[in-house]
Write a protein that holds these residues in place. Structure first.
Motif, PDB file in Angstrom:
ATOM      1  N   GLY A  22      19.117  31.061  52.617  1.00 36.62           N
ATOM      2  CA  GLY A  22      19.269  30.647  50.969  1.00 36.62           C
ATOM      3  C   GLY A  22      19.505  31.573  50.122  1.00 36.62           C
ATOM      4  N   LEU A  23      20.351  32.611  50.656  1.00 35.56           N
ATOM      5  CA  LEU A  23      20.917  33.648  49.617  1.00 35.56           C
ATOM      6  C   LEU A  23      22.101  33.110  48.532  1.00 35.56           C
ATOM      7  CD1 LEU A  23      20.943  36.771  51.629  1.00 35.56           C
ATOM      8  CD2 LEU A  23      19.151  36.132  49.996  1.00 35.56           C
ATOM      9  N   THR A  24      21.629  33.127  47.339  1.00 36.27           N
ATOM     10  CA  THR A  24      22.744  32.829  46.249  1.00 36.27           C
ATOM     11  C   THR A  24      22.781  34.059  45.223  1.00 36.27           C
ATOM     12  OG1 THR A  24      21.953  30.532  46.599  1.00 36.27           O
ATOM     13  CG2 THR A  24      23.376  31.128  44.732  1.00 36.27           C
ATOM     14  N   HIS A  25      23.860  34.426  44.818  1.00 39.45           N
ATOM     15  CA  HIS A  25      24.234  35.309  43.998  1.00 39.45           C
ATOM     16  C   HIS A  25      24.960  34.837  42.525  1.00 39.45           C
ATOM     17  CE1 HIS A  25      23.017  38.409  46.854  1.00 39.45           C
ATOM     18  NE2 HIS A  25      23.763  37.859  47.695  1.00 39.45           N
ATOM     19  N   PHE A  26      24.613  35.179  41.651  1.00 39.63           N
ATOM     20  CA  PHE A  26      25.124  34.809  40.317  1.00 39.63           C
ATOM     21  C   PHE A  26      25.626  35.957  39.593  1.00 39.63           C
ATOM     22  CE2 PHE A  26      22.025  31.701  41.470  1.00 39.63           C
ATOM     23  CZ  PHE A  26      22.439  30.353  41.504  1.00 39.63           C
TER      24      PHE A  26
ATOM     25  N   LEU B 223      10.418  36.051  48.559  1.00 38.39           N
ATOM     26  CA  LEU B 223       9.981  36.077  49.958  1.00 38.39           C
ATOM     27  C   LEU B 223       8.962  34.934  50.377  1.00 38.39           C
ATOM     28  CD1 LEU B 223       9.560  39.897  50.593  1.00 38.39           C
ATOM     29  CD2 LEU B 223      11.597  38.102  51.216  1.00 38.39           C
ATOM     30  N   GLY B 224       8.161  34.503  49.214  1.00 38.89           N
ATOM     31  CA  GLY B 224       7.153  33.349  49.495  1.00 38.89           C
ATOM     32  C   GLY B 224       7.678  31.926  49.312  1.00 38.89           C
ATOM     33  N   GLU B 225       8.845  31.897  48.693  1.00 37.22           N
ATOM     34  CA  GLU B 225       9.400  30.709  48.356  1.00 37.22           C
ATOM     35  C   GLU B 225      10.713  30.560  49.146  1.00 37.22           C
ATOM     36  OE1 GLU B 225       8.174  28.418  46.289  1.00 37.22           O
ATOM     37  OE2 GLU B 225       6.522  30.216  45.779  1.00 37.22           O
ATOM     38  N   GLY B 226      11.145  31.210  49.986  1.00 41.81           N
ATOM     39  CA  GLY B 226      12.431  31.139  50.917  1.00 41.81           C
ATOM     40  C   GLY B 226      12.258  30.460  52.210  1.00 41.81           C
TER      41      GLY B 226
ATOM     42  N   SER C   6      11.512  38.533  57.036  1.00 39.81           N
ATOM     43  CA  SER C   6      11.199  39.367  56.005  1.00 39.81           C
ATOM     44  C   SER C   6      11.076  40.713  56.162  1.00 39.81           C
ATOM     45  CB  SER C   6      10.098  38.854  54.921  1.00 39.81           C
ATOM     46  OG  SER C   6      10.410  37.618  54.366  1.00 39.81           O
ATOM     47  N   ALA C   7      10.223  41.111  57.363  1.00 38.28           N
ATOM     48  CA  ALA C   7      10.180  42.216  57.810  1.00 38.28           C
ATOM     49  C   ALA C   7      11.056  42.949  58.488  1.00 38.28           C
ATOM     50  CB  ALA C   7       9.007  42.050  59.062  1.00 38.28           C
TER      51      ALA C   7
END
Length: 68
Positions: free
Chosen positions: A10-14, A40-43, A50-51
């Protein structure tokens, strides 16, 4: 699973500012540095994903690309 093609981080760049700099870099064929912020806690990524981030960051950019 890290190798599962259905895994989605869910990576999004603006682009908030600097459109002219991005266009100039693209025209000149120059790389652009971006700042990515990850919650990290919401993705959707798991703890094992993450590690892996520090190790991924040490790889050459060409090795980071993933196939879809």
């Amino acid at each position: 699973m890290a190798d599962d093609p259905s895994t989605h981080w869910g990576l999004t760049h603006f682009l908030l500012d600097g459109h002219h700099k991005l266009e100039a870099a693209a025209t000149a064929g120059r790389p652009v540095r971006i700042l990515s912020l990850l919650a990290l806690g919401e993705g959707l990524a798991g703890a094992e994903d993450s590690a892996r981030l520090p190790a991924v960051r040490t790889q050459p950019r060409s090795a980071r690309a993933t196939s879809t």
